[in-house]
Design an enzyme around this catalytic site. Structure first.
Site, PDB file in Angstrom:
ATOM      1  N   HIS A 141      -7.259 -13.291  11.120  1.00  0.00           N
ATOM      2  CA  HIS A 141      -6.351 -12.273  10.412  1.00  0.00           C
ATOM      3  C   HIS A 141      -5.053 -12.124  11.356  1.00  0.00           C
ATOM      4  O   HIS A 141      -3.951 -12.470  10.954  1.00  0.00           O
ATOM      5  CB  HIS A 141      -6.905 -10.917  10.027  1.00  0.00           C
ATOM      6  CG  HIS A 141      -6.007  -9.830  10.111  1.00  0.00           C
ATOM      7  ND1 HIS A 141      -5.523  -9.655   8.992  1.00  0.00           N
ATOM      8  CD2 HIS A 141      -5.480  -9.079  10.840  1.00  0.00           C
ATOM      9  CE1 HIS A 141      -4.366  -8.632   9.192  1.00  0.00           C
ATOM     10  NE2 HIS A 141      -4.391  -8.327  10.247  1.00  0.00           N
ATOM     11  N   GLU A 188       6.662  10.527  -5.252  1.00  0.00           N
ATOM     12  CA  GLU A 188       7.674  10.327  -4.398  1.00  0.00           C
ATOM     13  C   GLU A 188       7.902   9.111  -3.594  1.00  0.00           C
ATOM     14  O   GLU A 188       8.939   8.555  -3.543  1.00  0.00           O
ATOM     15  CB  GLU A 188       7.498  11.701  -3.535  1.00  0.00           C
ATOM     16  CG  GLU A 188       7.738  13.099  -3.917  1.00  0.00           C
ATOM     17  CD  GLU A 188       6.347  13.603  -4.737  1.00  0.00           C
ATOM     18  OE1 GLU A 188       5.327  12.963  -4.444  1.00  0.00           O
ATOM     19  OE2 GLU A 188       6.427  14.472  -5.363  1.00  0.00           O
ATOM     20  N   HIS A 201       6.472  25.111   0.677  1.00  0.00           N
ATOM     21  CA  HIS A 201       7.526  24.480  -0.157  1.00  0.00           C
ATOM     22  C   HIS A 201       8.952  24.709   0.625  1.00  0.00           C
ATOM     23  O   HIS A 201       9.724  24.594   0.114  1.00  0.00           O
ATOM     24  CB  HIS A 201       7.911  25.316  -1.523  1.00  0.00           C
ATOM     25  CG  HIS A 201       6.641  24.734  -2.514  1.00  0.00           C
ATOM     26  ND1 HIS A 201       5.485  24.639  -2.100  1.00  0.00           N
ATOM     27  CD2 HIS A 201       6.886  23.888  -3.686  1.00  0.00           C
ATOM     28  CE1 HIS A 201       4.813  24.297  -3.425  1.00  0.00           C
ATOM     29  NE2 HIS A 201       5.628  23.624  -4.100  1.00  0.00           N
ATOM     30  N   HIS A 214      -0.063 -13.872  13.041  1.00  0.00           N
ATOM     31  CA  HIS A 214      -1.273 -13.757  11.819  1.00  0.00           C
ATOM     32  C   HIS A 214      -1.381 -15.032  10.893  1.00  0.00           C
ATOM     33  O   HIS A 214      -0.647 -15.196  10.002  1.00  0.00           O
ATOM     34  CB  HIS A 214      -0.771 -12.623  10.929  1.00  0.00           C
ATOM     35  CG  HIS A 214      -0.902 -11.279  11.453  1.00  0.00           C
ATOM     36  ND1 HIS A 214       0.230 -10.816  12.130  1.00  0.00           N
ATOM     37  CD2 HIS A 214      -1.723 -10.366  11.582  1.00  0.00           C
ATOM     38  CE1 HIS A 214       0.049  -9.772  12.497  1.00  0.00           C
ATOM     39  NE2 HIS A 214      -1.084  -9.514  12.356  1.00  0.00           N
TER      40      HIS A 214
HETATM   41  C1  LIG Z   1       0.567   1.046   6.327  1.00  0.00           C
HETATM   42  C2  LIG Z   1       0.007   0.022   7.135  1.00  0.00           C
HETATM   43  N1  LIG Z   1      -1.245   0.237   7.836  1.00  0.00           N
HETATM   44  C3  LIG Z   1      -1.823  -0.488   8.548  1.00  0.00           C
HETATM   45  C4  LIG Z   1      -1.345  -1.736   8.919  1.00  0.00           C
HETATM   46  C5  LIG Z   1      -2.058  -2.493   9.870  1.00  0.00           C
HETATM   47  N2  LIG Z   1      -2.234  -3.736   9.328  1.00  0.00           N
HETATM   48  C6  LIG Z   1      -1.800  -4.784   9.406  1.00  0.00           C
HETATM   49  S1  LIG Z   1      -2.591  -5.975   8.469  1.00  0.00           S
HETATM   50  C7  LIG Z   1      -3.829  -4.968   8.042  1.00  0.00           C
HETATM   51  C8  LIG Z   1      -5.085  -5.468   7.370  1.00  0.00           C
HETATM   52  C9  LIG Z   1      -4.572  -5.934   6.056  1.00  0.00           C
HETATM   53  O1  LIG Z   1      -5.621  -6.701   5.379  1.00  0.00           O
HETATM   54  P1  LIG Z   1      -5.282  -7.606   4.220  1.00  0.00           P
HETATM   55  O2  LIG Z   1      -4.087  -7.204   3.420  1.00  0.00           O
HETATM   56  O3  LIG Z   1      -6.701  -7.975   3.561  1.00  0.00           O
HETATM   57  O4  LIG Z   1      -4.708  -8.904   5.002  1.00  0.00           O
HETATM   58  P2  LIG Z   1      -5.739 -10.080   5.478  1.00  0.00           P
HETATM   59  O5  LIG Z   1      -6.401  -9.809   6.547  1.00  0.00           O
HETATM   60  O6  LIG Z   1      -6.355 -10.630   4.370  1.00  0.00           O
HETATM   61  O7  LIG Z   1      -4.398 -10.986   5.849  1.00  0.00           O
HETATM   62  C10 LIG Z   1      -3.675  -3.745   8.487  1.00  0.00           C
HETATM   63  C11 LIG Z   1      -4.550  -2.615   8.708  1.00  0.00           C
HETATM   64  C12 LIG Z   1       0.059  -1.872   8.345  1.00  0.00           C
HETATM   65  N3  LIG Z   1       0.615  -3.103   8.558  1.00  0.00           N
HETATM   66  N4  LIG Z   1       0.387  -1.195   7.545  1.00  0.00           N
END
Ligand SMILES: Cc1ncc(C[n+]2csc(CCOP(=O)(O)OP(=O)(O)O)c2C)c(N)n1
Ligand SMILES: [Mg+2]
Length: 653
Positions: A258, A402, A464, A27
Site C-alpha cells: 500500500h 455542506e 449556531h 504507494h
Molecule cells: C481523509 C483521509 N484520511 C486518511 C488518509 C490516509 N490514508 C491514505 S491511503 C489510506 C488507505 C486507503 O485505502 P484504500 O483506499 O483502500 O487504498 P489502497 O490501500 O487500496 O491503495 C489512508 C487511510 C487520507 N489520505 N485521507
C-alpha cells in the site's frame, strides 16, 4: 511484434514500483493493482489529446485515490503529455519535481484536481459532471459532450463525504460519471473486513446508481463492464476486483505494498514475474509507441471539435465562459442604486441584491445552498433549479450536504466555464473546511456564502453562533475571508470574489440588519482590505478597527469618544488578506504603531494582536448563548456603552 495489453499495463507497474523505490517513499500497490483498468480506459475509452491538456471538451479523469499518484504520472507520461517527463518521474517525491507525493493540479496540466484527502476526488468529480451537463445544456453536444471518470479506493468509498457525493450524483442522474472502485479489499491497517461490513453496491443502487463489477485483471471483462456502464442513464460504479500490488509475487494482495517500496529483492522478483527485463525507467520503444498511439483518436476528435467551435454561432460566448474573465460592469450601477436609496438591511440580504445584479449579468455564476436557501438568500430571479430534468438551471439544491456541496463546487470551478457559489451558515464552514482548504490549495474560484456570521444569530444559541470560525478561516493560505459591514461593502466584496480567478472567497454575512455606512463609492475600498471609513474629528487618540456588523458599533463608540474630546478613526477591515497585501506605507499610515488601536469583532480575539499590538481586543472568547440579539451583544460586552469606558480607561493610564 504487436504489443499486448499486458505489456502496456506492466509499463505502469514498472514505473510505479521503480519510482517509489527510488524515492524510498510512496504507494506502489494502487497503481500496480489498477494498471490493467488504466490500460483499457486510456486505450479504448478516455477522450483526451495529450497535446492539448486544456481542451475544453476532453474527458475529465480524477484519481480520487491520490496516494496512488504514480498511476497518474505514469499514464500521463506514457500517453505523451509534455509533463511529466521521465526525468520528473525519476525525481518522484523530490522537492521541485512536478511528480509530487500526491497529484497537484497546479503542477501538471494533465492533472485535473488535487487529490489525497480521500473521498474528495470523487466528490469533485460529481461537480465536474454537473458542470458538463450544465454547459451541455447551454452550448449543445457540438461543443460540450464528455465524460468524467474516477478511480477511487476503499478509503474514498468509506469516507463520510462519499455518502453526500453519491447521494447528490444519483439524485441529479449524472449518467456521464463513471467511477472505478479499486475493490482490492485492503487499506492501510489490513483487510477491509477489519472495519467495514457495508454492502457498498447495495448502497449505490439505493442512491440511484448503476453498479457493475468486473475482474480488474481481465482486459475483456473490464471492457465489458465499461461498455455496459456507458449504456446506462445513471452514474456508474464499477467494482474492479483487483490485487493491490499485482505482479509482486510475495506482496500482492497484502497491505505491504500500500504505502511502502517493494524493496530491491522483491522488485527483482516482480520483474521476473511480469516478464519485464528492462532497466528502471526504461520503456521499450514498441511499448511506449503503443501507449503514445492511444492519444491519436483523441487528437482527431479534438481537431473535429475545433472545427465545430469555429463554425458555432455560440463560439464567442463559449470562449468567454471558459476564459473565466467575467465583466465587472454590473457593480457600478448597482452601487449607484444603493447610494440613491440607502437601506438598513442584513448583509445576507445585501448579498442577495448584489447577486441579483451579478447573476443577471454573468451566466457563469451557478449557485446553490445546502438547504438554507431562504436563510442564505442565495437564489435570484436568474437562477432556476438545476435538476436531472433540466440541467440548464443555475441553482443546485445541494441538500444538507455542506462538504459535498463544497467539493462539488471545487469540481465545477476546476472544470471551467462556471463560477460556483454556495450557501450555508458560517458555523457549518467546519463541516466543509477540508474542501475549502482544497479550494485554496487548488486555486479554484469558489465563493462560499456563509450567513449568520456571529452571535447576531440570536436565539439559536451557541451551536449556531460562530466564535472561532472567521478567525480560523483566515488561517488558510490563499483564501479571502470577507466580512463586509454594509450593502456597499457586500457588493464590493462580491465583485472581488468574482474577479479572483485563482483564489476562493468566503463571504461572512450577517443575519441582522445593518445601516448603510458607506457614502463614498469613488473606489472599491474593500479591495484594500481595510480603509478609513471615518476620520477622527478631535485630535486622534485611538483607531477603532472593526469588521462586519461590529463596524456599526465602532461608529457608535467613536461618537461617544468624540463627545469626550477624544478623536477616533474608524477603520473598516472587511478582509485581512487583502490588507496584508497592501504596501507597507499604506498599512502604517492607516494603523500607525504609536496610536492606541482597538479591534472590535464578535468572535475570538486571538489573532487581533497582529493589528492592535498591545491595544484592546474586544470580542468573544467563549461559546455564545441563546437569547435575543440585543441581550446577547450586551451580555458579551459588545456595545458602545461597554466598550467606550474601557478605551477611556486605557487612555488615562
Ligand atoms: C481523509 C483521509 N484520511 C486518511 C488518509 C490516509 N490514508 C491514505 S491511503 C489510506 C488507505 C486507503 O485505502 P484504500 O483506499 O483502500 O487504498 P489502497 O490501500 O487500496 O491503495 C489512508 C487511510 C487520507 N489520505 N485521507
Ligand atoms: Mg483498498
Amino acid at each position: 511484434m504487436t504489443v499486448s495489453d499486458q505489456q502496456m499495463a506492466n509499463a505502469i507497474r514498472a514505473l510505479a514500483m521503480d519510482a517509489v523505490q527510488a524515492a524510498n517513499s510512496g504507494h506502489p500497490g494502487m497503481p500496480m493493482g489498477m494498471a490493467d483498468v488504466a490500460t483499457v480506459l486510456y486505450s479504448k475509452f478516455l477522450k483526451f489529446d495529450p497535446k492539448a491538456p486544456d481542451w475544453a471538451d476532453r474527458d475529465r479523469f480524477v484519481l480520487s485515490a491520490g496516494h496512488g499518484s504514480m498511476f497518474a504520472y505514469a499514464t500521463l507520461y506514457l500517453t505523451g503529455y509534455a509533463s511529466p517527463t521521465i526525468d520528473d518521474i525519476r525525481n518522484f517525491r523530490q522537492l521541485g519535481s512536478p511528480c509530487a507525493g500526491h497529484p497537484e493540479n497546479f503542477l501538471i496540466d494533465g492533472i485535473e484536481c488535487t487529490t489525497g484527502p480521500l473521498g474528495q476526488g470523487l466528490a469533485m468529480a460529481v461537480g465536474m459532471a454537473i458542470a458538463e451537463r450544465h454547459l451541455n445544456a447551454r452550448f449543445g453536444d457540438e461543443l460540450v459532450d464528455h465524460r468524467t471518470w474516477v478511480v477511487a479506493g476503499d478509503g474514498c468509498l468509506m469516507e463520510g463525504i462519499n455518502h453526500e457525493a453519491v447521494g447528490l450524483a444519483g439524485h441529479l442522474g449524472l449518467g456521464r460519471l463513471i467511477v472505478f472502485w479499486d475493490d482490492n479489499r485492503i487499506t492501510i491497517d489490513g483487510a477491509t473486513d477489519l472495519s467495514t461490513s457495508e454492502d457498498i453496491a447495495a448502497r449505490y443502487v439505493a442512491s440511484g446508481w448503476h453498479v457493475e463489477s468486473c475482474d480488474g485483471h481481465d482486459f475483456n471483462d473490464i471492457e465489458r463492464a465499461i461498455q455496459t456502464s456507458l449504456q446506462d442513464q445513471r452514474p456508474s460504479l464499477i467494482a474492479c476486483r483487483t490485487l493491490i500490488g499485482k505482479g509482486s509475487p510475495n506482496k500482492q494482495g497484502t497491505k505491504a505494498p500500500h504505502g511502502s517500496p517493494l524493496g530491491a529483492d522483491e522488485i527483482i522478483a516482480t520483474r521476473a514475474a511480469l516478464d519485464w527485463p528492462y532497466p528502471a525507467f526504461e520503456i521499450p520503444e514498441d511499448i511506449l509507441g503503443a501507449w503514445r498511439a492511444t492519444g491519436e483518436a483523441g487528437a482527431l476528435k479534438h481537431a473535429a471539435w475545433r472545427s465545430r467551435l469555429a463554425a458555432a454561432p455560440t463560439a464567442a460566448e463559449f470562449k468567454t465562459a471558459m476564459a473565466g474573465t467575467p465583466s465587472g460592469a454590473w457593480l457600478q450601477p448597482h452601487l449607484d442604486g444603493l447610494i440613491a436609496a440607502p437601506q438598513k438591511i442584513a448583509t445576507r440580504k445585501a448579498s442577495e441584491i448584489a447577486l441579483t445584479a451579478a447573476t443577471a449579468a454573468l451566466p457563469e455564476l451557478l449557485g446553490g445552498s445546502a438547504d438554507l436557501t431562504g436563510s442564505n438568500f442565495t437564489r435570484t430571479a436568474s437562477t432556476n433549479t438545476l435538476d436531472k430534468n433540466d440541467y440548464s438551471g443555475r441553482y443546485v439544491n445541494y441538500g444538507i450536504r455542506e462538504f459535498g456541496m463544497a467539493a462539488a463546487m471545487n469540481g465545477m470551478a476546476l472544470h471551467g466555464g462556471i463560477i460556483p457559489y454556495g450557501g450555508t451558515f458560517l458555523i457549518f464552514s467546519d463541516y466543509c473546511r477540508a474542501a475549502i482548504r482544497l479550494s485554496a490549495l487548488q486555486e479554484t474560484r469558489v465563493i462560499y456564502v456563509m450567513t449568520h456570521d456571529s452571535i447576531g444569530v440570536g436565539e439559536d444559541g451557541p451551536t449556531h453562533q460562530p466564535i472561532e470560525q472567521v478567525m480560523s478561516l483566515r488561517l488558510i493560505p490563499n483564501l479571502h475571508v470577507y466580512r463586509p459591514c454594509d450593502s456597499i461593502e457586500t457588493a464590493e466584496c462580491w465583485a472581488l470574489a468574482i474577479e479572483s480567478a485563482s483564489t476562493p472567497s468566503v463571504l461572512a454575512l450577517s443575519r441582522q440588519n445593518l445601516p448603510q455606512l458607506r457614502t463614498d463609492i469613488s473606489e472599491n475600498f474593500s479591495a484594500k482590505g481595510a480603509y478609513k471609513l471615518r476620520a477622527a474629528d478631535a485630535p486622534r487618540k485611538v483607531i477603532l478597527i472593526a469588521t462586519g456588523s461590529e463596524v456599526e458599533i465602532a461608529n457608535a463608540v467613536a461618537d461617544k469618544l468624540e463627545q469626550q474630546g477624544i478623536g477616533a478613526d474608524v477603520v473598516s477591515m472587511p478582509s485581512w488578506e487583502r490588507f496584508d497585501a497592501q504596501a507597507a506605507a499604506y498599512k502604517s499610515e492607516l494603523l500607525p504603531n504609536d496610536t492606541l488601536r482597538v479591534s472590535i469583532e464578535a468572535g475570538t480575539t486571538m489573532g487581533w494582536e497582529r493589528y492592535v499590538g498591545e491595544g484592546l481586543r474586544i470580542g468573544i472568547d467563549s461559546f455564545g448563548a441563546s437569547g435575543p440579539i440585543d441581550a446577547l451583544y450586551d451580555y458579551f460586552g459588545l456595545t458602545a456603552d461597554k466598550i467606550t469606558p474601557q478605551i477611556v480607561a486605557r487612555l488615562g493610564q
